[in-house]
Design a protein around this motif. Structure first.
Motif, PDB file in Angstrom:
ATOM      1  N   SER A  88       0.810  -1.212   0.000  1.00  0.00           N
ATOM      2  CA  SER A  88       0.000   0.000   0.000  1.00  0.00           C
ATOM      3  C   SER A  88       0.845   1.264   0.000  1.00  0.00           C
ATOM      4  O   SER A  88       0.545   2.223  -0.710  1.00  0.00           O
ATOM      5  N   GLN A 128      -6.270  10.275   4.212  1.00  0.00           N
ATOM      6  CA  GLN A 128      -6.251   8.820   4.376  1.00  0.00           C
ATOM      7  C   GLN A 128      -5.920   8.460   5.827  1.00  0.00           C
ATOM      8  O   GLN A 128      -4.868   7.921   6.142  1.00  0.00           O
ATOM      9  N   ASP A 130      -6.038   6.390   9.219  1.00  0.00           N
ATOM     10  CA  ASP A 130      -6.076   4.953   9.488  1.00  0.00           C
ATOM     11  C   ASP A 130      -5.890   4.725  10.985  1.00  0.00           C
ATOM     12  O   ASP A 130      -5.344   5.563  11.705  1.00  0.00           O
ATOM     13  N   GLU A 132      -4.543   1.615  13.946  1.00  0.00           N
ATOM     14  CA  GLU A 132      -3.667   0.440  14.012  1.00  0.00           C
ATOM     15  C   GLU A 132      -3.892  -0.268  15.346  1.00  0.00           C
ATOM     16  O   GLU A 132      -3.732   0.319  16.410  1.00  0.00           O
ATOM     17  N   TRP A 164      -2.589   5.764  15.571  1.00  0.00           N
ATOM     18  CA  TRP A 164      -3.293   6.407  14.465  1.00  0.00           C
ATOM     19  C   TRP A 164      -2.298   6.874  13.407  1.00  0.00           C
ATOM     20  O   TRP A 164      -1.191   7.330  13.733  1.00  0.00           O
ATOM     21  N   ARG A 167      -1.969   8.153   6.453  1.00  0.00           N
ATOM     22  CA  ARG A 167      -1.211   7.357   5.492  1.00  0.00           C
ATOM     23  C   ARG A 167      -0.671   8.175   4.319  1.00  0.00           C
ATOM     24  O   ARG A 167       0.437   7.918   3.840  1.00  0.00           O
ATOM     25  N   CYS A 264      -5.151  -2.967  10.402  1.00  0.00           N
ATOM     26  CA  CYS A 264      -5.263  -1.571   9.981  1.00  0.00           C
ATOM     27  C   CYS A 264      -5.848  -1.569   8.568  1.00  0.00           C
ATOM     28  O   CYS A 264      -5.886  -2.597   7.884  1.00  0.00           O
ATOM     29  N   LEU A 265      -6.285  -0.407   8.128  1.00  0.00           N
ATOM     30  CA  LEU A 265      -6.875  -0.307   6.787  1.00  0.00           C
ATOM     31  C   LEU A 265      -5.818  -0.413   5.695  1.00  0.00           C
ATOM     32  O   LEU A 265      -6.061  -1.004   4.643  1.00  0.00           O
ATOM     33  N   ALA A 266      -4.636   0.160   5.921  1.00  0.00           N
ATOM     34  CA  ALA A 266      -3.610   0.187   4.877  1.00  0.00           C
ATOM     35  C   ALA A 266      -3.191  -1.213   4.444  1.00  0.00           C
ATOM     36  O   ALA A 266      -2.862  -1.438   3.279  1.00  0.00           O
ATOM     37  N   TRP A 269      -5.809  -2.207   2.050  1.00  0.00           N
ATOM     38  CA  TRP A 269      -5.654  -1.458   0.796  1.00  0.00           C
ATOM     39  C   TRP A 269      -4.571  -2.094  -0.071  1.00  0.00           C
ATOM     40  O   TRP A 269      -4.724  -2.216  -1.286  1.00  0.00           O
ATOM     41  N   LEU A 275      -8.715   1.536  -2.028  1.00  0.00           N
ATOM     42  CA  LEU A 275      -9.028   2.033  -0.690  1.00  0.00           C
ATOM     43  C   LEU A 275     -10.339   1.412  -0.190  1.00  0.00           C
ATOM     44  O   LEU A 275     -11.381   2.053  -0.123  1.00  0.00           O
ATOM     45  N   PRO A 279     -10.836   5.233   3.827  1.00  0.00           N
ATOM     46  CA  PRO A 279     -10.192   5.902   4.962  1.00  0.00           C
ATOM     47  C   PRO A 279     -11.221   6.415   5.965  1.00  0.00           C
ATOM     48  O   PRO A 279     -12.385   6.657   5.612  1.00  0.00           O
TER      49      PRO A 279
END
Length: 334
Positions: A88, A128, A130, A132, A164, A167, A264-266, A269, A275, A279
């Motif tokens: 990502s 973006q 995110d 964690e 937090w 990104r 996490c989102l990343a 991704w 995405l 985000p």
């Protein structure tokens, strides 16, 4: 034993919880002071508080971060997280060989700590945001050049850490080669409580890893689930490495690094090439749950205005000419 910091009208108060019976205040001492007193003494103080008749019922209590860390080292110990986030953030695949050498970490900002239910503001110029999901160990005894065996005896307890991350800011600044900075230092949340290390004796496997399930939710929808045993290193190994040619001190916080499988989102991704999930936006709630510790929830809010700007670096001048002109008129020898 479970220690927390309660916010009341007269200020912050430390407290200890006994099962579901409620919270017992510990007058005149902060949780960080308990940590500095050592695990055995802190448990003795907590036991005396439990014997008192005063009980604070859970209903209506407002909790802050359980302690104000002295430093925060954040590690990266989950290979699955590295794979996804590397795709990502850097457009590269796999885990770099250097990751296997040692439990690497960076220092983040202990002055932006908040606790359960605190609002987290999206930083300026971030699109973006995110979360964690991490577990953090809190140091209870100072030491240098510790062995792995010795390091385990320096752990006071554990809490949940949400590291937090902005990104898009992080992606740009890491091209400089210094690691994350403004993409990370705007917010860290810990809590809801600090659970003493002895509570996890029966949750530690033969290799020293903690057998704790960890779940991340956004707006009540599960996005990640992992077990802490998937770490590449144990907490004692991380502490031993942190203490090498250096020191750890009571109140230092060491984050496990972000869980894999949607910690996490990343990471998601990177695996999905888009995405998805999106985000974080104002109004979103992030809830992190770890077995044996509890649940840490926070809500995202928008920024009320732009932060003051900082100019870009000036472009390269004729450096040789500048040096020559300066030193020709200087009294510096040479």
């Amino acid at each position: 034993m479970r220690f927390g910091t309660v916010l009341q009208s007269e200020g912050h108060r430390s407290a200890v919880v006994e099962s579901d019976a409620g919270w017992h205040p510990i007058p005149g001492v902060a949780v960080l002071d308990l940590v500095r007193s050592g695990l055995a003494e802190a448990i003795a103080i907590g036991s005396r508080a439990i014997q008192q008749e005063t009980v604070l019922p859970d209903e209506g209590l407002v909790f802050d971060a359980p302690l104000q860390p002295t430093t925060i080292r954040d590690f990266v110990t989950f290979a699955e997280h590295v794979e996804g986030v590397r795709a990502s953030m850097q457009g590269e695949s796999g885990v770099p060989d250097a990751w296997y050498d040692a439990p690497h970490f960076y220092f983040t900002n202990p002055h932006t700590i908040s606790g359960p239910n605190a609002a987290v503001t999206i930083p300026d110029r971030c699109e973006q945001l995110d979360f964690e999901l991490e577990v953090a160990a809190v140091i209870g005894r100072a030491g240098s050049d510790l062995s792995v065996k010795e390091a385990g005896e320096h752990i006071f307890g554990y809490t949940i850490l949400n590291d937090w991350s902005a990104r898009d800011i992080q992606r740009r600044e890491m091209q400089v080669g210094l690691g994350p900075a403004k993409g990370k230092d705007f917010a860290n949340t810990i809590g809801p409580v600090l659970v003493t290390a002895d509570e996890f004796d029966d949750r530690t496997d033969a290799e020293g890893f903690l057998a704790l399930g960890c779940v991340a939710e956004v707006n009540g929808v599960e996005v990640g689930r992992d077990v802490l045993q998937n770490m590449g290193w144990t907490f004692p190994a991380m502490i031993a490495y942190a203490s090498r040619n250096s020191r750890v001190e009571p109140g230092d916080v060491l984050g496990s690094g972000t869980m894999g499988n949607g910690g996490c989102l990343a990471e998601l991704w990177g695996r999905r090439g888009r995405l998805d999930p999106p985000p974080l936006q104002p109004g979103d709630s992030v809830t992190l749950t770890v077995e044996g510790i509890g649940t840490l929830s926070n809500t995202v809010v928008g920024r009320s205005g732009a932060a003051p700007g900082v100019p870009a670096a000036r472009r390269a001048r004729d450096r040789d000419a500048l040096r020559a002109a300066h030193f020709a008129a200087s009294t510096v020898p040479g």
